[in-house]
Design a protein around this motif. Structure first.
Motif, short mmCIF file in Angstrom:
data_model
loop_
_atom_site.label_atom_id
_atom_site.label_comp_id
_atom_site.label_asym_id
_atom_site.label_seq_id
_atom_site.Cartn_x
_atom_site.Cartn_y
_atom_site.Cartn_z
N SER A 1 34.10 25.11 30.23
CA SER A 1 34.52 24.26 29.11
C SER A 1 33.42 24.16 28.07
O SER A 1 32.25 24.42 28.36
CB SER A 1 34.86 22.85 29.61
N ASN B 1 28.29 22.87 27.72
CA ASN B 1 29.05 24.02 28.22
C ASN B 1 28.91 24.08 29.75
O ASN B 1 28.05 24.78 30.28
CB ASN B 1 28.54 25.31 27.56
N TYR C 1 42.54 15.95 28.51
CA TYR C 1 41.35 16.79 28.62
C TYR C 1 41.69 18.05 29.42
O TYR C 1 42.74 18.14 30.04
CB TYR C 1 40.24 16.04 29.37
N ASP C 2 40.76 19.00 29.41
CA ASP C 2 40.82 20.04 30.43
C ASP C 2 40.14 19.47 31.68
O ASP C 2 39.46 18.44 31.63
CB ASP C 2 40.12 21.31 29.94
N LYS D 1 36.89 23.96 23.88
CA LYS D 1 37.45 25.19 24.45
C LYS D 1 37.46 25.08 25.97
O LYS D 1 36.67 24.34 26.56
CB LYS D 1 36.63 26.41 24.05
N PHE D 2 38.38 25.83 26.59
CA PHE D 2 38.48 25.83 28.05
C PHE D 2 38.90 27.21 28.51
O PHE D 2 39.75 27.86 27.89
CB PHE D 2 39.51 24.80 28.53
N THR E 1 36.06 19.10 31.54
CA THR E 1 35.63 18.01 30.67
C THR E 1 36.00 16.66 31.28
O THR E 1 35.21 15.71 31.23
CB THR E 1 36.26 18.16 29.27
N PHE F 1 32.49 20.99 25.33
CA PHE F 1 32.90 19.68 24.81
C PHE F 1 31.80 19.07 23.97
O PHE F 1 30.61 19.33 24.16
CB PHE F 1 33.36 18.73 25.92
N PRO G 1 37.08 17.77 24.36
CA PRO G 1 37.02 19.20 24.65
C PRO G 1 37.24 20.05 23.41
O PRO G 1 38.00 19.67 22.51
CB PRO G 1 38.15 19.40 25.67
#
Length: 207
Positions: free
Chosen positions: A76, A53, A135-136, A87-88, A139, A78, A85
């Motif tokens: 983020s 995180n 990806y975000d 969540k972002f 990440t 991952f 990933p």
């Protein structure tokens, strides 16, 4: 899918980062031949139960807030083994620009549920068609650190794909080789040099 970013399973492989890592980037700006520090970006890496995180916070120093205020919060989650990933979150203030992102990644279909809110406009809920190498931004930063650049040719385009706001951007970077670089006030370092294609918009041309 680019082979560099497709090989993301890290089972049994030591990663080049670990929980508790904290990196501070001092951001400088050159104007009229004068180089001055205008802000900072701080990256803190948390970890819990197989999930990394990272939290990124960026801000301009108080004096430069008079000219252009920046407050950034990126976060983020991952997977430790796949580096995919989960969540972002993004909460951005750049001058008069405000944007909030909340993403959830489906790593079976690679679709991204993107909930966004710009300024005082109504919230928007979208489904973005991601891919295995999408990806975000946060990440992507950590995944890039795991890549083996001994296998990358100098000046060869390396595709990257990331989602932000309600869009997916397919850009690329170019590895330019190694360079010994002197950093004022810090010393001389052995570095790796990159050129990155930028997103065309109000600030950049897309080159």
């Amino acid at each position: 899918v680019n082979s560099l970013f497709a090989q993301t399973d890290t089972a049994g492989r030591e990663l080049p980062f670990k929980k508790g890592e904290k990196l501070t980037y001092v951001l400088s700006y050159t104007w009229g031949g004068i180089n001055t520090d205008v802000g900072e970006g701080v990256v803190t890496l948390n970890y819990d139960n197989g999930v990394y995180n990272p939290v990124v916070k960026g801000y301009t120093y108080r004096f430069y807030d008079m000219f252009f205020t920046v407050r950034e919060h990126f976060e983020s989650h991952f997977d430790e083994k796949t580096l995919r990933p989960l969540k972002f979150y993004r909460n951005t203030l750049e001058g008069k620009y405000r944007m909030i992102n909340n993403y959830t990644f489906n790593n079976d279909t690679y679709e991204i549920n993107a909930v966004t809110k710009k300024k005082d406009y109504p919230e928007k809920d979208s489904i973005l068609p991601g891919r295995q190498n999408t990806y975000d931004l946060v990440t992507l930063y950590f995944v890039s650190r795991t890549l083996d650049f001994s296998k990358v040719r100098i000046d060869e385009k390396q595709p990257i794909s990331f989602a932000i706001d309600r869009e997916i951007f397919d850009l690329y970077f170019v590895y330019k080789g190694k360079e010994v670089k002197k950093i004022p006030g810090m010393g001389t370092y052995r570095t790796m040099k990159f050129a990155v294609r930028l997103v065309a918009g109000e600030v950049f041309t897309g080159e």
